[in-house]
Design a protein around this motif. Structure first.
Motif, PDB file in Angstrom:
ATOM      1  N   HIS A 188       0.745  -1.100  -0.025  1.00 42.52           N
ATOM      2  CA  HIS A 188      -0.312  -0.006   0.151  1.00 42.52           C
ATOM      3  C   HIS A 188       0.983   1.243  -0.026  1.00 42.52           C
ATOM      4  N   THR A 189       0.583   2.157  -0.923  1.00 45.09           N
ATOM      5  CA  THR A 189       1.236   3.530  -0.876  1.00 45.09           C
ATOM      6  C   THR A 189       0.354   4.511  -0.521  1.00 45.09           C
ATOM      7  N   PRO A 190       0.633   5.198   0.605  1.00 42.96           N
ATOM      8  CA  PRO A 190      -0.346   6.124   1.352  1.00 42.96           C
ATOM      9  C   PRO A 190      -0.404   7.291   0.341  1.00 42.96           C
ATOM     10  N   ARG A 191      -1.599   7.784  -0.045  1.00 43.54           N
ATOM     11  CA  ARG A 191      -1.959   8.705  -0.930  1.00 43.54           C
ATOM     12  C   ARG A 191      -3.086   9.613  -0.317  1.00 43.54           C
ATOM     13  N   LEU A 192      -3.366  10.932  -0.802  1.00 40.89           N
ATOM     14  CA  LEU A 192      -4.217  11.671  -0.230  1.00 40.89           C
ATOM     15  C   LEU A 192      -5.579  11.336  -0.413  1.00 40.89           C
ATOM     16  N   ALA A 193      -6.353  11.571   0.479  1.00 39.48           N
ATOM     17  CA  ALA A 193      -7.927  11.163   0.288  1.00 39.48           C
ATOM     18  C   ALA A 193      -8.650  12.503   1.099  1.00 39.48           C
ATOM     19  N   LEU A 194      -9.471  12.855   0.190  1.00 46.80           N
ATOM     20  CA  LEU A 194     -10.338  14.011   0.309  1.00 46.80           C
ATOM     21  C   LEU A 194     -11.675  14.245   0.051  1.00 46.80           C
ATOM     22  N   THR A 195     -12.607  14.922   0.536  1.00 45.35           N
ATOM     23  CA  THR A 195     -13.723  15.299  -0.024  1.00 45.35           C
ATOM     24  C   THR A 195     -14.083  16.649   0.021  1.00 45.35           C
ATOM     25  N   TYR A 196     -14.901  17.280  -0.993  1.00 50.61           N
ATOM     26  CA  TYR A 196     -15.119  18.720  -0.991  1.00 50.61           C
ATOM     27  C   TYR A 196     -16.125  18.840  -1.815  1.00 50.61           C
ATOM     28  N   THR A 197     -17.226  19.885  -1.642  1.00 50.71           N
ATOM     29  CA  THR A 197     -18.304  20.088  -2.668  1.00 50.71           C
ATOM     30  C   THR A 197     -18.095  21.612  -2.826  1.00 50.71           C
ATOM     31  N   VAL A 198     -17.886  22.233  -4.116  1.00 44.98           N
ATOM     32  CA  VAL A 198     -18.098  23.500  -4.489  1.00 44.98           C
ATOM     33  C   VAL A 198     -19.665  23.674  -4.879  1.00 44.98           C
ATOM     34  N   THR A 199     -19.936  24.883  -4.454  1.00 42.06           N
ATOM     35  CA  THR A 199     -21.419  24.920  -4.713  1.00 42.06           C
ATOM     36  C   THR A 199     -21.710  26.577  -4.925  1.00 42.06           C
ATOM     37  N   ASN A 200     -22.648  26.932  -5.427  1.00 38.60           N
ATOM     38  CA  ASN A 200     -23.196  28.451  -5.576  1.00 38.60           C
ATOM     39  C   ASN A 200     -23.819  28.914  -4.450  1.00 38.60           C
ATOM     40  N   GLY A 201     -23.819  28.227  -3.382  1.00 38.32           N
ATOM     41  CA  GLY A 201     -24.282  28.770  -2.036  1.00 38.32           C
ATOM     42  C   GLY A 201     -23.274  29.286  -1.244  1.00 38.32           C
ATOM     43  N   VAL A 202     -23.807  30.266  -0.545  1.00 35.90           N
ATOM     44  CA  VAL A 202     -22.758  30.925   0.608  1.00 35.90           C
ATOM     45  C   VAL A 202     -22.552  30.219   1.696  1.00 35.90           C
ATOM     46  N   ALA A 203     -21.139  29.993   2.385  1.00 36.93           N
ATOM     47  CA  ALA A 203     -21.066  29.120   3.340  1.00 36.93           C
ATOM     48  C   ALA A 203     -21.384  29.948   4.418  1.00 36.93           C
ATOM     49  N   ARG A 204     -22.082  29.182   5.330  1.00 34.70           N
ATOM     50  CA  ARG A 204     -22.561  29.651   6.611  1.00 34.70           C
ATOM     51  C   ARG A 204     -22.290  28.983   7.779  1.00 34.70           C
ATOM     52  N   ALA A 205     -21.963  29.553   9.102  1.00 31.95           N
ATOM     53  CA  ALA A 205     -21.416  28.768  10.218  1.00 31.95           C
ATOM     54  C   ALA A 205     -22.656  27.965  10.398  1.00 31.95           C
ATOM     55  N   GLY A 206     -22.298  26.433  10.887  1.00 32.67           N
ATOM     56  CA  GLY A 206     -23.256  25.348  11.218  1.00 32.67           C
ATOM     57  C   GLY A 206     -23.899  24.841   9.884  1.00 32.67           C
ATOM     58  N   ASN A 207     -23.177  25.187   8.922  1.00 32.82           N
ATOM     59  CA  ASN A 207     -23.914  24.252   7.679  1.00 32.82           C
ATOM     60  C   ASN A 207     -23.284  22.883   7.722  1.00 32.82           C
TER      61      ASN A 207
END
Length: 331
Positions: A29-48
Motif C-alpha cells: 500500500h502506498t499512502p495517498r491523499l484522500a479528500l472530500t469537498y463540494t463546490v456550490t453556488n451557495g454562501v458558506a454559513r456557520a453551522g452548515n
C-alpha cells in the motif's frame, strides 16, 4: 483393480494426515491523499456542517492499508486550492478542528478563507498537496441550476400545540427536468422560524413504506437526511428526461435550535419549510450511490464487493459540485 483401490485409499489417508500453513503477503500500500469537498453556488454559513453533515466541507486525510488497525485520522498540514477555468486561485482553505459539545478534537477539516461562491456552468479544479504524499488534482463542471415548480405542505391534524410534538404532514414539490440533458439531483429540507433562522430538520417518515427489498432505488425521489452522510440520497432523470420529478411524501420535523439540545421553555414557532434542490455532476451521483451500497453491505459476509467510487486521480475521494435552488413554503 484391487491394487488401484489400495493406492487410492493410501493416498487419501496421507492427505487427511497432511497439514500445511501458507503465508500470504498483504498487498503493498502506498499512502495517498484522500479528500472530500463540494463546490456550490451557495454562501458558506456557520453551522452548515451540522445541516449537511460531512457532505460538503473540505476534509483531508491519508489513506492506509486495508489491514491497518489504527483509527484513521485527518491531517492539518495540507495545502488546498480551488481554481477556475482560467487557472486563477479563487478559494483557499485553513485547517480547523471540529467536534461536538465544545470538544474540538477531530482533525482534518478545513474552512474556506475567501468566501467564494461557485458559478453554475463553470469548470473548476481542486488541487491538494501535503508532505510525504503525491499531490492530487481533480476537475468538474458545476451543473446548471435546477428549475423548481410550486411546492406545498399539508399538515396532519395537530395533537398538541407544542413545537416539540414533532409535527407531521405531506410535503410536495417538483423539479422541471431538462429533456436535452442527463441530470442528477439531491433534495434536502429544513424548517425556519419567522426571522428566517434555522428551527430544525425535516425527515422522511418511512413508517408506511414497504421496506422489503433493496435500500438503493434508482427511480425513487427521496429527501436526503440532514447531518447523515450515508443518507445523502441522489436521484437520476434516466428514463424520464423532460418529465417532472415529483417528490410527495409524509415528513416529520424536529425542533433543533442552533444552540443545540437543552431546556428551551419558549421556542419560536416554525414558520417556513425551506426545500433545497441541487443539480449535481454524474461523478457526484455515482459516489453517493456507492456510499449507500457500502453501508448496506458492510455487515454481510455474503455481499458483493461494494467499493467506493473516486474521481480524484492519484488519490481517493470526491470532488463534488452542487448548484442549489431554494424553495420556501409558508407553514
Amino acid at each position: 483393480m484391487k491394487t488401484f483401490l489400495w493406492l487410492l485409499l493410501a493416498t487419501a489417508g496421507a492427505l487427511v494426515g497432511c497439514e500445511s500453513v501458507v503465508s500470504v503477503e498483504p498487498p503493498a500500500h502506498t499512502p495517498r491523499l484522500a479528500l472530500t469537498y463540494t463546490v456550490t453556488n451557495g454562501v458558506a454559513r456557520a453551522g452548515n456542517w451540522q445541516f449537511y453533515g460531512d457532505a460538503r466541507d473540505l476534509y483531508v486525510s491519508t489513506s492506509q492499508s486495508v489491514l491497518a488497525t489504527k483509527k484513521l485520522a485527518g491531517r492539518t498540514d495540507a495545502t488546498v486550492e480551488l481554481r477556475d477555468a482560467a487557472g486563477q486561485v479563487v478559494e483557499q482553505f485553513r485547517a480547523v478542528n471540529r467536534g461536538l459539545y465544545n470538544n474540538d478534537t477531530l482533525r482534518g477539516y478545513y474552512v474556506p478563507t475567501r468566501g467564494y461562491v461557485g458559478q453554475p456552468g463553470q469548470r473548476y479544479t481542486l488541487r491538494a498537496s501535503a508532505p510525504g504524499v503525491e499531490a492530487v488534482e481533480a476537475t468538474l463542471a458545476l451543473p446548471a441550476l435546477p428549475t423548481l415548480g410550486a411546492g406545498s405542505f399539508v399538515p396532519d391534524s395537530p395533537t398538541s400545540s407544542s413545537p416539540y410534538n414533532n409535527p407531521t404532514g405531506r410535503l410536495s414539490f417538483a423539479v422541471l427536468d431538462d429533456a436535452a440533458t442527463a441530470d442528477y439531483y439531491l433534495a434536502y429540507a429544513r424548517v425556519l422560524d419567522a426571522n428566517g433562522q434555522p428551527w430544525g430538520g425535516v425527515y422522511q417518515d418511512n413508517s408506511g413504506r414497504d421496506n422489503q427489498g433493496p435500500d438503493v432505488n434508482l427511480n425513487r425521489f427521496d429527501l436526503s437526511e440532514p447531518g447523515i452522510f450515508y443518507q445523502t440520497l441522489p436521484v437520476s432523470d434516466a428514463g424520464r428526461n423532460g418529465q417532472r420529478l415529483v417528490y410527495s411524501g409524509k415528513v416529520r420535523f424536529y425542533y433543533n435550535p442552533p444552540s443545540g439540545y437543552g431546556n428551551h421553555p419558549n421556542p419560536p414557532a416554525p414558520a417556513f419549510i425551506e426545500v433545497l434542490v441541487s443539480s449535481i455532476p454524474v461523478d457526484t451521483y455515482n459516489y453517493y450511490l456507492s456510499v449507500q451500497r457500502y453501508y448496506d453491505t458492510e455487515n454481510s459476509i455474503f455481499a458483493e464487493p461494494a467499493p467506493l467510487r473516486s474521481n480524484v486521480p492519484g488519490g481517493y475521494g470526491l470532488f463534488a459540485g452542487a448548484s442549489d435552488v431554494v424553495l420556501r413554503i409558508p407553514l
